[in-house]
Design a protein around this motif. Structure first.
Motif, PDB file in Angstrom:
ATOM      1  N   GLU A   1      11.053   1.551 -20.698  1.00  0.00           N
ATOM      2  CA  GLU A   1       9.506   2.687 -19.589  1.00  0.00           C
ATOM      3  C   GLU A   1       9.537   3.081 -20.695  1.00  0.00           C
ATOM      4  N   GLN A   2      10.202   3.667 -21.819  1.00  0.00           N
ATOM      5  CA  GLN A   2       9.028   4.915 -22.010  1.00  0.00           C
ATOM      6  C   GLN A   2       7.512   4.093 -22.504  1.00  0.00           C
ATOM      7  N   ASP A   3       7.559   2.935 -23.319  1.00  0.00           N
ATOM      8  CA  ASP A   3       7.482   2.011 -23.869  1.00  0.00           C
ATOM      9  C   ASP A   3       5.841   1.603 -22.933  1.00  0.00           C
ATOM     10  N   ALA A   4       5.899   1.188 -22.059  1.00  0.00           N
ATOM     11  CA  ALA A   4       5.468   0.733 -20.770  1.00  0.00           C
ATOM     12  C   ALA A   4       4.579   1.443 -20.707  1.00  0.00           C
ATOM     13  N   ASP A   5       2.458   0.940 -20.347  1.00  0.00           N
ATOM     14  CA  ASP A   5       1.736   1.162 -19.996  1.00  0.00           C
ATOM     15  C   ASP A   5       1.526   0.545 -18.389  1.00  0.00           C
ATOM     16  N   ILE A   6       1.713   1.940 -17.646  1.00  0.00           N
ATOM     17  CA  ILE A   6       1.743   1.853 -16.342  1.00  0.00           C
ATOM     18  C   ILE A   6       0.032   2.017 -16.193  1.00  0.00           C
ATOM     19  N   THR A   7      -0.300   1.674 -16.050  1.00  0.00           N
ATOM     20  CA  THR A   7      -1.973   2.313 -16.449  1.00  0.00           C
ATOM     21  C   THR A   7      -2.480   1.172 -14.998  1.00  0.00           C
ATOM     22  N   ASP A   8      -2.155   0.050 -15.262  1.00  0.00           N
ATOM     23  CA  ASP A   8      -1.886  -1.008 -13.723  1.00  0.00           C
ATOM     24  C   ASP A   8      -1.673  -0.410 -12.816  1.00  0.00           C
ATOM     25  N   LEU A   9      -0.235  -0.152 -12.925  1.00  0.00           N
ATOM     26  CA  LEU A   9       0.779   0.013 -11.593  1.00  0.00           C
ATOM     27  C   LEU A   9       0.188   1.419 -10.610  1.00  0.00           C
ATOM     28  N   ARG A  10      -0.494   2.481 -11.691  1.00  0.00           N
ATOM     29  CA  ARG A  10      -0.936   3.471 -11.589  1.00  0.00           C
ATOM     30  C   ARG A  10      -2.854   3.392 -10.485  1.00  0.00           C
ATOM     31  N   LYS A  11      -3.117   2.106 -10.971  1.00  0.00           N
ATOM     32  CA  LYS A  11      -4.350   1.770 -10.228  1.00  0.00           C
ATOM     33  C   LYS A  11      -3.943   0.725  -9.055  1.00  0.00           C
ATOM     34  N   PHE A  12      -2.251   0.150  -8.390  1.00  0.00           N
ATOM     35  CA  PHE A  12      -2.489  -0.550  -7.942  1.00  0.00           C
ATOM     36  C   PHE A  12      -2.088   0.498  -6.594  1.00  0.00           C
ATOM     37  N   PHE A  13      -1.218   2.018  -6.891  1.00  0.00           N
ATOM     38  CA  PHE A  13      -0.943   2.965  -5.982  1.00  0.00           C
ATOM     39  C   PHE A  13      -2.656   3.747  -5.566  1.00  0.00           C
ATOM     40  N   ALA A  14      -2.920   3.226  -6.723  1.00  0.00           N
ATOM     41  CA  ALA A  14      -4.412   4.106  -5.914  1.00  0.00           C
ATOM     42  C   ALA A  14      -5.296   3.227  -5.040  1.00  0.00           C
ATOM     43  N   TRP A  15      -4.988   2.017  -4.994  1.00  0.00           N
ATOM     44  CA  TRP A  15      -5.407   1.185  -3.950  1.00  0.00           C
ATOM     45  C   TRP A  15      -4.999   1.531  -3.156  1.00  0.00           C
ATOM     46  N   LEU A  16      -3.467   1.076  -2.675  1.00  0.00           N
ATOM     47  CA  LEU A  16      -3.006   1.455  -1.869  1.00  0.00           C
ATOM     48  C   LEU A  16      -2.723   2.803  -1.202  1.00  0.00           C
ATOM     49  N   ASP A  17      -2.769   3.914  -1.778  1.00  0.00           N
ATOM     50  CA  ASP A  17      -3.402   4.765  -1.337  1.00  0.00           C
ATOM     51  C   ASP A  17      -4.619   5.167  -0.511  1.00  0.00           C
ATOM     52  N   ILE A  18      -5.823   4.821  -0.767  1.00  0.00           N
ATOM     53  CA  ILE A  18      -6.916   5.011  -0.008  1.00  0.00           C
ATOM     54  C   ILE A  18      -6.661   3.518   0.729  1.00  0.00           C
ATOM     55  N   ALA A  19      -6.355   2.173   0.874  1.00  0.00           N
ATOM     56  CA  ALA A  19      -6.445   1.378   1.371  1.00  0.00           C
ATOM     57  C   ALA A  19      -6.693   1.145   2.727  1.00  0.00           C
ATOM     58  N   ASN A  20      -5.659   1.418   3.580  1.00  0.00           N
ATOM     59  CA  ASN A  20      -6.007   2.415   5.398  1.00  0.00           C
ATOM     60  C   ASN A  20      -4.886   3.400   5.572  1.00  0.00           C
ATOM     61  N   ARG A  21      -6.239   3.730   5.870  1.00  0.00           N
ATOM     62  CA  ARG A  21      -5.277   6.058   6.251  1.00  0.00           C
ATOM     63  C   ARG A  21      -5.139   5.720   7.928  1.00  0.00           C
ATOM     64  N   ASN A  22      -4.748   4.290   8.280  1.00  0.00           N
ATOM     65  CA  ASN A  22      -4.169   4.866   9.611  1.00  0.00           C
ATOM     66  C   ASN A  22      -3.049   4.425  10.181  1.00  0.00           C
ATOM     67  N   SER A  23      -2.128   3.945   8.768  1.00  0.00           N
ATOM     68  CA  SER A  23      -1.119   2.899   8.403  1.00  0.00           C
ATOM     69  C   SER A  23       0.213   3.599   7.767  1.00  0.00           C
ATOM     70  N   ILE A  24       1.520   3.385   8.081  1.00  0.00           N
ATOM     71  CA  ILE A  24       2.493   3.625   6.831  1.00  0.00           C
ATOM     72  C   ILE A  24       2.108   2.583   6.039  1.00  0.00           C
ATOM     73  N   LYS A  25       2.535   2.942   4.755  1.00  0.00           N
ATOM     74  CA  LYS A  25       2.947   2.112   3.876  1.00  0.00           C
ATOM     75  C   LYS A  25       3.849   1.897   3.013  1.00  0.00           C
ATOM     76  N   GLU A  26       4.206   1.260   2.986  1.00  0.00           N
ATOM     77  CA  GLU A  26       6.283   1.040   2.684  1.00  0.00           C
ATOM     78  C   GLU A  26       6.131  -0.264   1.599  1.00  0.00           C
ATOM     79  N   ILE A  27       6.851   0.374   0.890  1.00  0.00           N
ATOM     80  CA  ILE A  27       7.806  -0.428  -0.342  1.00  0.00           C
ATOM     81  C   ILE A  27       9.166  -0.648   0.151  1.00  0.00           C
ATOM     82  N   PHE A  28       9.348  -2.016  -0.309  1.00  0.00           N
ATOM     83  CA  PHE A  28      10.654  -2.301  -0.553  1.00  0.00           C
ATOM     84  C   PHE A  28      10.865  -2.669  -2.190  1.00  0.00           C
TER      85      PHE A  28
END
Length: 469
Positions: free
Chosen positions: A200-227
């Motif tokens: 984890e300490q060596d992982a570059d999570i920039t792409d993962l951060r971009k995914f969550f930025a997309w998910l955060d603004i994707a649809n503000r009218n529904s609950i977003k769930e990740i399993f």
């Protein structure tokens, strides 16, 4: 004759690398003509012959599927451009999009898959415990012939031994006494912690951060769930780096504890927490620990923050045999949450990196697909072996779509990808298709994230959110 290739295969005169095979077309019910396939090394010669000629051959065996070279050659094809146009439309109008992440999604960021993790754990155990680990691995391999044994299989078996022996030194099962089983369980989990934390300490999570930025603004009218079955902390790190609020069912500050009522409550869209991302870690987490309750002899699960060295037994890959009700509680609630989520109306559910190796989870998923016709599931596979594995399942679940590098399953049928940019919109096909290698690439989580972002039309806003502008 070649319209239907699902018949039977008859291998004849097997001689190492050179052999002949007869393949009966499903439509050739009268056996008036068949395919005679002659393999010489990697080359295959196809001829159409009468059944009378082939019956004169000396030896034959029947198998249920055609040889892979012929199966691939005559498999029905489907245009990846058209299919991705359809997926883009589904993404644009879907109000409820959920995700299920398996180990493959973390592998995209340099973490080991479950079998490499098994090797790492075995290599790192001390000399007194390593022989027991190896012995149990071989024991399980003999019980489950043909299946790769993972550290999770071994953990489950060790915990069964702990239960059977009562963790007592004078009792043993399969050559392991109760005290050794307890120590082995704890040490395996700590080694998993050490190995994953270092990665984890060596992982570059920039792409993962971009995914969550997309998910955060994707649809503000529904609950977003990740399993997720992953117990690493990459998801939490990415969300916190983006300052995105999320909730996992734990409450409190000093020793956050699991509160099942909090995930059962229906939240209205005027609630402050409505847009928080829900994260359900159904195999536990590296920052969960068992701690003894000061008011009773029972153990409770608490969630820590950042942990450098775990002080107590970690909660990783729960064993249904081991845990009493208080220890089972987060997992019971999470499984119920998955079950109810899949049954609640129209949903798009996307799998990334999940191998479908957990039968308990699979039962919940496939029951949801059967019972909710408005649920549409898309499984992104890193390899075509996964697609082949899913074929028999997808045949009976028409609302399950499986996509691999060279193959896909839709509406219960297996197809081979073809790229035809004369039909559909291929302007951004590089986000899902590698023209050089002629393959579909969304089985890689990073590619999937880039595709979702490109399709949203909000790439600039997402980049700004990640880079703090």
């Amino acid at each position: 004759m070649y319209n239907s290739l699902f018949g039977c295969v008859i291998f004849i005169n097997y001689r190492g690398e050179s052999y002949k095979a007869i393949w009966l077309s499903a439509k050739a019910s009268d056996f008036s003509q068949i395919l005679l396939l002659e393999y010489i090394g990697d080359q295959c010669i196809i001829e159409v012959h009468t059944i009378e000629k082939c019956m004169n051959l000396d030896f034959f065996c029947i198998f249920p599927h055609p040889p892979e070279p012929i199966r691939s050659k005559y498999m029905s094809q489907i245009n990846v451009v058209q299919e991705m146009d359809e997926l883009k439309k589904v993404l644009s109008y879907s109000k409820n999009i959920g995700f299920f992440f398996g180990a493959g999604s973390s592998c995209a960021f340099g973490l080991p898959n479950i079998y490499r993790l098994t090797d790492y754990v075995e290599e790192s155990l001390n000399s007194s415990l390593k022989p027991h680990f190896t012995s149990l691995k071989y024991s399980l391999a003999s019980l489950h012939a043909g299946r790769n044994i993972s550290v999770e299989d071994i953990l489950n078996y060790v915990r069964q031994i702990r239960e059977i022996t009562g963790e007592k030194e004078e009792r043993e099962y399969d050559g392991i006494n109760g005290r050794v089983a307890q120590m082995l369980d704890e040490q395996i989990c700590k080694k998993i912690f050490d190995i994953i934390q270092a990665k984890e300490q060596d992982a570059d999570i920039t792409d993962l951060r971009k995914f969550f930025a997309w998910l955060d603004i994707a649809n503000r009218n529904s609950i977003k769930e990740i399993f997720t079955t992953n117990y690493d902390l990459l998801l939490e790190k990415a969300m916190e780096d983006n300052r995105i609020p999320y909730f996992d069912g734990f409450v409190g500050s000093y020793e956050p504890f699991f509160w099942p009522e909090s995930i059962e409550k229906i939240v209205g869209n005027n609630d402050l927490t409505f847009n928080w991302i829900r994260l359900w870690k159904i195999h536990g987490s590296l920052n969960w620990e068992f701690r003894k309750d000061s008011l009773s002899d029972n153990y409770k699960i608490v969630r820590n923050g950042k942990v450098d060295v775990p002080e107590n037994e970690l909660v990783v890959y729960p064993s249904k045999e081991k845990y009493n009700l208080s220890r089972k509680q987060p997992f019971i609630a999470y499984f119920d949450k998955l079950k109810h989520y899949l049954l609640q109306g129209e949903r798009l559910f996307i799998f990334s990196g999940y191998s479908f190796s957990d039968q308990h989870i699979n039962e919940i998923i496939f029951n949801g697909l059967r019972q909710n016709p408005r649920l549409y599931a898309v499984c992104m596979c890193f390899s075509d072996e996964q697609v082949d594995f899913m074929e028999s399942i997808a045949i009976t679940h028409l609302n399950l779509c499986v996509m691999g590098p060279k193959k896909m399953i839709t509406n219960g049928r297996l197809y081979q990808w073809k790229y035809d940019d004369s039909i559909g919109n291929a302007n951004e096909s590089s986000f899902y298709w590698d023209k050089q290698e002629d393959k579909f690439i969304l089985g890689d989580f990073k590619k999937l994230s880039a595709f979702l972002i490109s399709n949203s039309g909000k790439k600039k806003s997402i980049e700004e959110a990640v880079h703090g502008k």
